[in-house]
Motif scaffolding. Structure first.
Motif, PDB file in Angstrom:
ATOM      1  N   GLU A   3       0.906  -1.064   0.034  1.00 58.45           N
ATOM      2  CA  GLU A   3      -0.040  -0.068   0.067  1.00 58.45           C
ATOM      3  C   GLU A   3       0.823   1.414   0.106  1.00 58.45           C
ATOM      4  O   GLU A   3       0.609   2.202  -0.765  1.00 58.45           O
ATOM      5  N   HIS A  38      -3.350   2.035   8.061  1.00 61.03           N
ATOM      6  CA  HIS A  38      -2.187   2.297   7.275  1.00 61.03           C
ATOM      7  C   HIS A  38      -0.786   2.279   8.003  1.00 61.03           C
ATOM      8  O   HIS A  38      -0.877   2.692   9.128  1.00 61.03           O
ATOM      9  N   SER A  76       2.490   5.994   5.297  1.00 58.90           N
ATOM     10  CA  SER A  76       1.639   6.168   4.379  1.00 58.90           C
ATOM     11  C   SER A  76       0.652   7.292   4.883  1.00 58.90           C
ATOM     12  O   SER A  76       0.275   8.255   4.111  1.00 58.90           O
TER      13      SER A  76
END
Lengths: 341, 341
Positions: free
Chosen positions: B111, B133, B137
């Motif tokens: 991600e 996250h 991130s």
DNA sequence: GTGAAAGCGCTAACAG
DNA sequence: CTGTTAGCGCTTTCAC
């Protein structure tokens, strides 16, 4: 004091923070050329702590290089395409190329718009499903001057290269297998085909083989939209009510075949003793059904991988020779619903 | 004469071909400002016949505007996400914004890479699935200075805005409904949850409600990978062999629930007389099953639409007020497998 | 090993 | 209504 407006950071910011020229910062960030370990560390530290994210737009403009590969497919709601995508991604992940997906909803005009939109980002290559495109789309693809691979189908002429199976041949093979198993009253159930060229081609190959044996489709039924599983039930019921003596049902995809299978079993119909069944695609879903449905695996993942490999190879060396036509051989899987013995 | 190297066309080419300045050509092509009908036609004609495709890279750099919205989801192989995407697209299609999809495979590190990659194209907004996250991130998202909408889940704190359902609450509601229907020996079957935070939260809410009634999960079984339908069968069989007296099975998603349903029916088990069933998601597939499975519709399409609407509104007016938290109410669907009367 | 200058193709801002 | 000028943020190229 009002908070600093969130102006995105630039190379210059990193340059100033690290006391190194923009050029050298750029080198460090791209791992290009020789940079002393000392400056490299200064730069990395500054970039990290500032939270610098390079601007690829500027980079791409300056370098005339974009590491994007446009992937244009009709839909994401049909598992087939995510599987092709998985194949593409798995190969591109070993390179510095990145897939970007566009969806056309099976509409040629939308395909044209999507292609235009994507080409305007100057991708390094295009992978597009199908061989049927508007003349404008073909022109754009030709004019783009980048590798283009059309996938899924090989019954036609590609703009540049194509990777897939012959759906006509697939239809013929399934037809032969069904005839060989001794079925004779065969019904066909599928999507309305004007825009689903691959289903149409399978149908054509299928009826062609039957015709050679002097057999005609006993009945046919088409649908569009809705839950494929539920539609499979409906179509099957409709057909059986109209043509109760069919002994085989050939579906244009596995999902409607699965729906048909469930419905038939509920009616207490013996599969394949009374009625044989076959679908198309070899979707994973089939693994969980009460009977192993006969199907044909179009090798979606392999198609994606091969297409991506062609693109990657040509990206590395634009002069390289490459296959313009890669026709894969779909594997027929008899499952439990096609053999009578 | 060797063919002209396929140098991409530029505004300048159109300018020369039409005898109009680059600036005016640009205006025509973007429909900006007043241009006389005569020159507009000259330009359009030249652009068409040359096959000019504008270079958005240069345009974006010059205008500091990019009409892309980054959409980051864990997978395309779970129908849930294509449905969210459909919701997003349907709204963005009414604007000049365009979704670009990135897939994380449920991996936080991936991600992070995907976000970095996408943010480096300076999109106008981000829609990302989930609230969990990596710290890096979150930092990137905050620093990007663009609208960020986290979707699917509202059990947590968003970076900016969030749209979704509370999975804890969903788990609680399903627990209450099951208890109210009189079931007491309840088994749970689902994905291994370390990375599937939403499934975990439903599980937590579910067990919490049972605990309040002094009931504990009778048994539980987890899986990862493979065909969900087949896995549903296996899990169910395993559990029934180990704990034959369960009277209800709660599955973390509809696909494994469907597999379980098919298996149980084949065993001749009365559903829901002997064993009740419930899944989660309300996938279209359920429409074709032999029993209408109880489930809970998370409103994926609506989530996508709402998120896209927030992004679009803020794109039009960055100063506009907007909802930071939109919690939708999942609709429980009792189907035929949860009510005993 | 590092830096300075030029320019990628387009559009904002300003002139006319 | 149309044109000119000056960049956007980066990389290429060439010096040092």
């Amino acid at each position: 004091m009002p908070p600093t407006p969130p102006r995105p950071l630039t190379l210059r910011d990193v340059s100033e923070a690290s006391g190194v020229s923009e050029m050298t910062v750029s080198r460090v960030l791209r791992n290009r050329g020789d940079v002393s370990e000392a400056t490299r560390e200064k730069v990395m530290h500054a970039a990290k702590s500032l939270g610098y994210v390079p601007n690829k737009i500027a980079g791409a403009l300056a370098s005339q290089r974009v590491n994007l590969i446009a992937v244009v497919i009709p839909s994401l709601r049909n598992m087939v395409f995510p599987e092709v995508l998985a194949g593409i991604s798995s190969v591109l992940e070993t390179t510095d190329l990145q897939p970007v997906v566009g969806v056309t909803d099976y509409l040629p005009e939308k395909e044209e718009r999507v292609l235009y939109e994507m080409l305007s980002w100057r991708p390094s290559g295009v992978i597009v499903a199908g061989l049927e495109h508007s003349e404008a789309s073909r022109a754009m693809l030709r004019a783009a001057g980048i590798p283009v691979v059309e996938i899924m189908d090989t019954d036609g002429t590609p703009v540049d290269a194509m990777v897939g199976i012959s759906h006509r041949r697939a239809g013929r093979e399934m037809g032969r297998a069904i005839l060989k198993a001794g079925f004779e009253r065969i019904g066909f159930l599928g999507t309305k085909m004007p825009l689903d060229h691959r289903a149409r081609k399978r149908f054509e190959g299928f009826t062609e083989v039957l015709a050679k044996s002097g057999i005609e489709i006993a009945d046919q039924e088409f649908y569009s939209g809705g839950s494929a599983l539920a539609k499979g039930r409906e179509l099957t019921q409709t057909m059986l009510e109209r043509t109760p003596d069919v002994d085989f049902l050939y579906y244009s995809n596995d999902m409607i075949a699965a729906g048909g299978l469930l419905w038939l079993l509920e009616q207490g119909i013996d599969i394949p003793g009374q009625i044989g069944l076959a679908g198309f695609n070899g979707v994973e879903l089939l693994q969980g059904l009460p009977r192993k449905l006969a199907t044909m695996d179009a090798g979606r993942r392999e198609i994606g991988e091969t297409a991506a490999r062609i693109i990657a190879a040509r990206h590395d060396d634009p002069e390289a020779e490459y296959e313009h036509v890669v026709e894969l051989t779909p594997k027929i899987d008899f499952g439990d619903t096609l053999k009578r013995w």
